[in-house]
Scaffold this motif. Structure first.
Motif, short mmCIF file in Angstrom:
data_model
loop_
_atom_site.label_atom_id
_atom_site.label_comp_id
_atom_site.label_asym_id
_atom_site.label_seq_id
_atom_site.Cartn_x
_atom_site.Cartn_y
_atom_site.Cartn_z
N LEU A 222 -62.63 -35.44 -1.68
CA LEU A 222 -61.45 -35.56 -2.53
C LEU A 222 -62.30 -36.69 -3.04
N SER A 223 -63.38 -37.60 -3.35
CA SER A 223 -64.32 -38.54 -4.09
C SER A 223 -65.10 -37.20 -5.16
N ALA A 224 -64.71 -35.82 -4.87
CA ALA A 224 -65.79 -34.82 -5.39
C ALA A 224 -65.11 -34.21 -6.66
N VAL A 225 -63.75 -34.83 -6.90
CA VAL A 225 -62.93 -34.48 -7.50
C VAL A 225 -63.03 -34.79 -8.97
N TRP A 226 -62.71 -33.75 -9.78
CA TRP A 226 -62.74 -34.57 -11.65
C TRP A 226 -61.55 -34.69 -11.78
N GLN A 227 -60.83 -33.56 -11.81
CA GLN A 227 -59.82 -33.39 -12.65
C GLN A 227 -58.32 -32.68 -11.77
N VAL A 228 -57.23 -32.88 -11.73
CA VAL A 228 -56.14 -31.54 -11.50
C VAL A 228 -55.68 -31.48 -12.21
#
Length: 229
Positions: A222-228
């Motif tokens: 989850l920490s690798a997500v830049w934007q949702v």
């Protein structure tokens, strides 16, 4: 029996120079910090071995008890704050389940087109670059289009491809491979492609943190997500 003998029988050494034959406790050798048990042990030893003719002053005793109470409170507070910090910095599985069905922007080289065609993504630049480009290829490795983004600052630089190849023809349904490059006056700049991908499932990793499964990309924390999206 004289007075000194009586005191020794009670376990009290009247003179500081008296040699004790009590076996030395070596269980705490190597410790560099005192805890509550150590504090209480020292206080008990002080009371046990005080000179009955010069007992510890009440004011000193109250001060030591206050120190003990303060130490206990600080230790409990530290434990509580660590638990709160752990909760705030972590994301539970139930929280992460909210990502299922959404699209996220994360590092990856495989992208699927949008319903309207084409793909959107970004380039993650370690530092500013004077020449940034994105190359999009088909499943066979054939180059379809190269997007020239020019000079860009460090961070995430968005790009959008309309789904047409260099000849203006529809490039198909993909999947497509995205490669990026960046340079400045000093040479190559570290850059990574960021693609949008749907979240199909969520699970817990070996470290207990949520992991997202993205079609075409794989599993990402989850920490690798830049934007949702």
């Amino acid at each position: 029996m004289d007075f000194d003998t009586t005191l020794q029988t009670l376990g009290v050494n009247r003179y500081s120079g008296t040699t004790s034959t009590t076996k030395t406790d070596t269980s705490n050798l190597g410790k560099t910090e005192m805890d509550q048990n150590d504090f209480l042990t020292l206080m008990t030893a002080q009371l046990k071995n005080q000179d009955p003719f010069e007992p510890v002053d009440n004011t000193q005793m109250v001060a030591q008890m206050a120190q003990f109470s303060s130490l206990s409170g600080i230790t409990e507070m530290s434990t509580t704050l660590k638990a709160i910090a752990s909760k705030l910095s972590g994301t539970s599985l139930s929280d992460a389940l909210g990502y299922v069905g959404k699209t996220v922007l994360t590092e990856g080289s495989t992208a699927y087109p949008r319903e309207a065609g084409g793909i959107a993504g970004a380039v993650a630049l370690e530092k500013a670059a004077t020449d940034v480009s994105v190359t999009i290829s088909d499943a066979d490795g054939k180059t379809l289009k190269t997007l020239v983004l020019g000079k860009q600052d460090a961070g995430a630089v968005a790009f959008d491809w309309d789904g047409k190849n260099a000849a203006g023809e529809d490039a198909g349904e993909g999947p497509f491979t995205v490669k990026v490059s960046a340079r400045n006056a000093d040479g190559a700049v570290n850059a990574a492609p960021l693609v949008w991908a749907p979240v199909s499932t969520v699970s817990l990793g070996a470290d207990g943190q949520p992991v997202l499964t993205l079609p075409g990309v794989g599993q990402v924390p989850l920490s690798a997500v830049w934007q949702v999206g």
